[in-house]
Design a protein around this motif. Structure first.
Motif, PDB file in Angstrom:
ATOM      1  N   UNK A   5      77.837  32.677  31.677  1.00 48.75           N
ATOM      2  CA  UNK A   5      79.186  32.994  31.194  1.00 48.75           C
ATOM      3  C   UNK A   5      79.298  34.484  30.873  1.00 48.75           C
ATOM      4  N   UNK A   6      78.239  35.050  30.287  1.00 50.50           N
ATOM      5  CA  UNK A   6      78.246  36.477  29.960  1.00 50.50           C
ATOM      6  C   UNK A   6      78.289  37.317  31.237  1.00 50.50           C
ATOM      7  N   UNK A   7      77.471  36.957  32.219  1.00 55.03           N
ATOM      8  CA  UNK A   7      77.452  37.692  33.488  1.00 55.03           C
ATOM      9  C   UNK A   7      78.811  37.589  34.177  1.00 55.03           C
ATOM     10  N   UNK A   8      79.408  36.400  34.161  1.00 51.31           N
ATOM     11  CA  UNK A   8      80.718  36.225  34.777  1.00 51.31           C
ATOM     12  C   UNK A   8      81.771  37.076  34.076  1.00 51.31           C
ATOM     13  N   UNK A   9      81.724  37.151  32.770  1.00 51.56           N
ATOM     14  CA  UNK A   9      82.661  37.988  32.021  1.00 51.56           C
ATOM     15  C   UNK A   9      82.506  39.465  32.361  1.00 51.56           C
ATOM     16  N   UNK A  10      81.264  39.905  32.496  1.00 50.86           N
ATOM     17  CA  UNK A  10      81.016  41.302  32.863  1.00 50.86           C
ATOM     18  C   UNK A  10      81.516  41.579  34.277  1.00 50.86           C
ATOM     19  N   UNK A  11      81.258  40.672  35.194  1.00 54.97           N
ATOM     20  CA  UNK A  11      81.719  40.853  36.569  1.00 54.97           C
ATOM     21  C   UNK A  11      83.245  40.891  36.659  1.00 54.97           C
TER      22      UNK A  11
END
Length: 112
Positions: A5-11
């Motif tokens: 979820x964190x990686x998706x938010x950053x992307x």
């Protein structure tokens, strides 16, 4: 919160920042000009960026409600590009000397 979820938010933040930069550069191209063709390219880029933003929002929300909006924006962009291309293209009529064309490119030859 999971790492995915964190990686998706950053992307998503990176993609939105890049799309925002694209939009700013396209608006700069419209404002700066100097020819009608430069402005048309800028407006095509603005419309394409809007299409990508709407499509990305549809993917994130997993919703297909924006498809009619995408079709209308794409059709508007295509028809506007064709209209400008026809307006600035010289006539194929051999008797037409091009003096009645009102584009800035044709007026730079010394006419006022």
């Amino acid at each position: 919160m999971s790492a995915g979820v964190v990686v998706m938010g950053i992307l998503i933040a990176v993609v939105l920042a890049l799309l925002g930069a694209t939009l700013l550069l396209a608006v700069f191209r419209i404002v700066r000009g100097p020819t009608i063709l430069d402005r048309m390219i800028g407006s095509d880029m603005v419309l394409t960026t809007v299409l990508v933003v709407i499509a990305a929002a549809m993917v994130i929300r997993q919703d297909l409600a924006g498809i009619p909006v995408l079709v209308v924006i794409a059709a508007t962009s295509v028809f506007a590009t064709i209209a400008v291309a026809r307006a600035v293209t010289p006539s194929s009529d051999p008797s037409d000397d091009g003096t009645d064309v009102t584009t800035p490119e044709r007026r730079q030859g010394g006419e006022s």
